[in-house]
Design a protein around this motif. Structure first.
Motif: not given
Length: 405
Positions: A159-164, A169-172, A184-186, A208-210
């Motif tokens: 879960r920590a890895l997915i959060t990172a 992905s959101s930042l980029l 990152a999303a993939d 992933a959707a974004r």
């Protein structure tokens, strides 16, 4: 240069040294100076005046020399995520932790969780430069704990890895580095699929959707989101307090994606589904930094209408939303709502109102307006069209953001 200038230039040098994660000893070695010299410059006891020294410091820090000596340029640059930070995130994503770290103590899972929580809070507070500065280290540490975790720690580490990955992905995406955002999303999605955890999948699917939407794959993005709702739905009974907000956010993401696709009917259907879910939210339910609830659903409807090029309807709908409810949302969410309304009023020709809204957004989240491409684009549009008092306000905001007509 007077004493105040020396102190300010020293403060800027220290700010960028820390932002680049360099300690005094490291920076002194790169400058071929002593640690005491760095200390004297940063505290204003020694003037940073010689151009070759300024240029050398700027080169090491990856900034323009004016960032160290010019107040306006310094303020503008400090509130933007820069190319060097994007490259650092890219480099961290390019690391495959096949072998254990060669030296140093094992990475502590609790420390990684605290850092992930801190960066999620920084994100919703619209402190994007803080996220960019610390994200490469979080990615490396999260990869390491995920690789080494055993037993009961495995799910927490994943879960920590997915959060990172989601933060990356959101930042980029926010700063238009879409290709790296997709990577990152993939990574987040593959990490989630490797574990039987609805929480992880719901979080990763939104990223992933974004990313798919940013590359024109709206149909695939909606399919991903709705397949994930099918996966999460059976686990809601008995787990609504932890999963319901994530479940609802999947519908909101689908609504936004449909709007990007200019599919008004599907966008409305997805919004209605999210509304039903929001009505089930109870006090004490976990929002997981999503701020999911009726107000967030409503401002997403405004965003969808804007993307559907229905600016007038977006403005009308926004007028029905309770301002007190919006005020309880995060700075990032409130600022994005104001940016959507700024765009809507700009497109309807009400440049005075658009200017007022953009000024509100800047007060709430300066980095959304000054550093993000969307905010800067709105400033450029208002610079071309505003007159009178509105033009004066726009020029002031543009100066702070470094935007020229």
């Amino acid at each position: 240069m007077d004493e105040n200038d020396a102190r300010e230039n020293g403060r800027r040098l220290r700010y960028w040294r820390l932002r680049r994660n360099l300690n005094r000893k490291q920076f002194a070695a790169l400058m071929d100076r002593s640690v005491s010299w760095v200390d004297m410059v940063e505290t204003g006891r020694r003037n940073l005046v010689r151009l070759p020294t300024i240029e050398r410091a700027a080169e090491i820090l990856g900034i323009h020399p004016d960032v160290l000596t010019n107040r306006v340029v310094a303020t503008r640059t400090e509130q933007s995520v820069d190319g060097q930070e994007v490259l650092a995130v890219r480099a961290a994503l390019g690391r495959y932790p096949v072998l254990p770290q060669a030296d140093g103590p094992p990475v502590d899972l609790r420390k990684v969780h605290r850092q992930a929580e801190y960066l999620e809070q920084a994100w919703v507070s619209a402190h994007f430069t803080s996220v960019a500065q610390r994200l490469p280290a979080l990615l490396r540490d999260a990869q390491e704990v995920d690789r080494n975790a055993v037993g009961a720690d495995q799910l927490a580490a994943r879960r920590a890895l997915i959060t990172a990955y989601r933060l990356a992905s959101s930042l980029l995406l926010k700063f238009d580095a879409n290709e790296v955002a997709w990577l990152a999303a993939d990574r987040a999605m593959h990490s989630a699929l490797a574990t039987d955890d609805a929480w992880s999948l719901a979080r990763a699917a939104r990223s992933a959707a974004r990313a798919m939407t940013s590359s024109g794959q709206q149909t695939e993005a909606v399919d991903c989101l709705l397949e994930t709702t099918d996966r999460v739905r059976p686990e809601l009974p008995g787990h609504e307090e932890t999963l319901l907000s994530l479940y609802g956010m999947l519908y909101l993401a689908a609504s936004m994606t449909a709007a990007e696709q200019e599919n008004a009917a599907l966008a409305r259907e997805m919004h209605d589904e999210a509304t039903v879910v929001a009505e089930r939210m109870q006090p004490g339910f976990c929002a997981h930094q999503t701020y999911f609830g009726p107000a967030n659903v409503q401002i997403h409807r405004v965003a969808a209408l804007r993307r559907l090029h229905e600016s007038g309807r977006a403005i009308e709908f926004a007028a029905t939303i309770n301002p007190a409810a919006v005020a309880r949302l995060s700075p990032e969410r409130r600022a994005n709502f104001l940016l959507d309304l700024t765009d809507a009023h700009t497109r309807t020709g009400d440049f005075r109102k658009a200017t007022q809204l953009l000024e509100q957004a800047e007060r709430i989240a300066p980095q959304e307006v000054r550093g993000r491409p969307l905010g800067r684009g709105l400033l450029e549009a208002l610079l071309r069209n505003s007159t009178g008092e509105s033009a004066r306000l726009v020029n002031q905001m543009a100066s702070r953001a470094g935007v020229t007509p």
